[in-house]
Design a protein around this motif. Sequence first.
Motif, mmCIF file in Angstrom:
data_model
loop_
_atom_site.group_PDB
_atom_site.id
_atom_site.type_symbol
_atom_site.label_atom_id
_atom_site.label_comp_id
_atom_site.label_asym_id
_atom_site.label_seq_id
_atom_site.Cartn_x
_atom_site.Cartn_y
_atom_site.Cartn_z
ATOM 1 N N ILE A 56 0.821 -1.147 -0.078
ATOM 2 C CA ILE A 56 0.200 -0.017 0.013
ATOM 3 C C ILE A 56 0.812 1.247 0.123
ATOM 4 O O ILE A 56 0.597 2.246 -0.725
ATOM 5 C CB ILE A 56 -0.921 0.166 1.198
ATOM 6 C CG1 ILE A 56 -1.967 -0.931 0.856
ATOM 7 C CG2 ILE A 56 -1.502 1.348 1.315
ATOM 8 C CD1 ILE A 56 -3.286 -1.332 1.901
ATOM 9 N N ILE A 110 -6.320 3.236 -4.511
ATOM 10 C CA ILE A 110 -6.073 4.121 -3.689
ATOM 11 C C ILE A 110 -6.316 5.701 -3.932
ATOM 12 O O ILE A 110 -6.913 6.359 -2.928
ATOM 13 C CB ILE A 110 -4.486 3.945 -3.301
ATOM 14 C CG1 ILE A 110 -4.215 2.645 -2.688
ATOM 15 C CG2 ILE A 110 -3.989 5.133 -2.476
ATOM 16 C CD1 ILE A 110 -2.478 2.199 -2.409
ATOM 17 N N SER A 120 -7.431 3.170 2.936
ATOM 18 C CA SER A 120 -7.130 2.176 2.216
ATOM 19 C C SER A 120 -7.226 0.895 2.999
ATOM 20 O O SER A 120 -7.643 -0.128 2.275
ATOM 21 C CB SER A 120 -5.913 2.424 1.466
ATOM 22 O OG SER A 120 -5.480 3.614 0.838
ATOM 23 N N CYS A 124 -8.822 -3.648 2.022
ATOM 24 C CA CYS A 124 -8.020 -4.795 1.885
ATOM 25 C C CYS A 124 -8.823 -5.835 2.412
ATOM 26 O O CYS A 124 -9.732 -5.841 3.364
ATOM 27 C CB CYS A 124 -6.618 -4.569 2.507
ATOM 28 S SG CYS A 124 -5.286 -3.449 1.932
#
Length: 162
Positions: A56, A110, A120, A124
């Motif tokens: 990320i 993102i 973000s 996930c």
Amino acid sequence: MSIVEYFNSVTKEARKLLITTLIEYIRCLIQQLFYERQNIWLVSTSTHSKYAKEIISLECEKARRYRVNPINCYRFHVKDGGLDGIVSLNTLECSCRQFQCLEILCSHAIAAAREQNINSFTLCSRFYSVKSFVLAYAESISPLGHVIEWKKPPEYANVKIL
């Protein structure tokens, strides 16, 4: 090093032992690994794995240069100066397919999440969360006890093994 290479390296000498001793050695090895890994994740102050955080972080760096054009409240056209991306935040999909394959946000996702003020990490997969890792190593691997204490079915009690 793959898991097979690791397993072979740690059991190399033990493979010369009797099968019951080898099995007990492997059980002890797995028990120790579970114990160590569970303790690592129990004391973690993070919400997600290091792997997820690194990906990320790299994708965030790329996403800084992107322009986001909303299609509707869930879908976005993300211009990256190359192939671009169509992101759907409600179905967790991106046209680059990275979001679906890894279940970790790609740079397009993102940028779209940032446009909507969405963290973000909340998008996930749960499998990258510390909670999932704690649960994965939660099961105890207990010793079998002495062979004399093992419960044997009656049909195997008098079988002689050569």
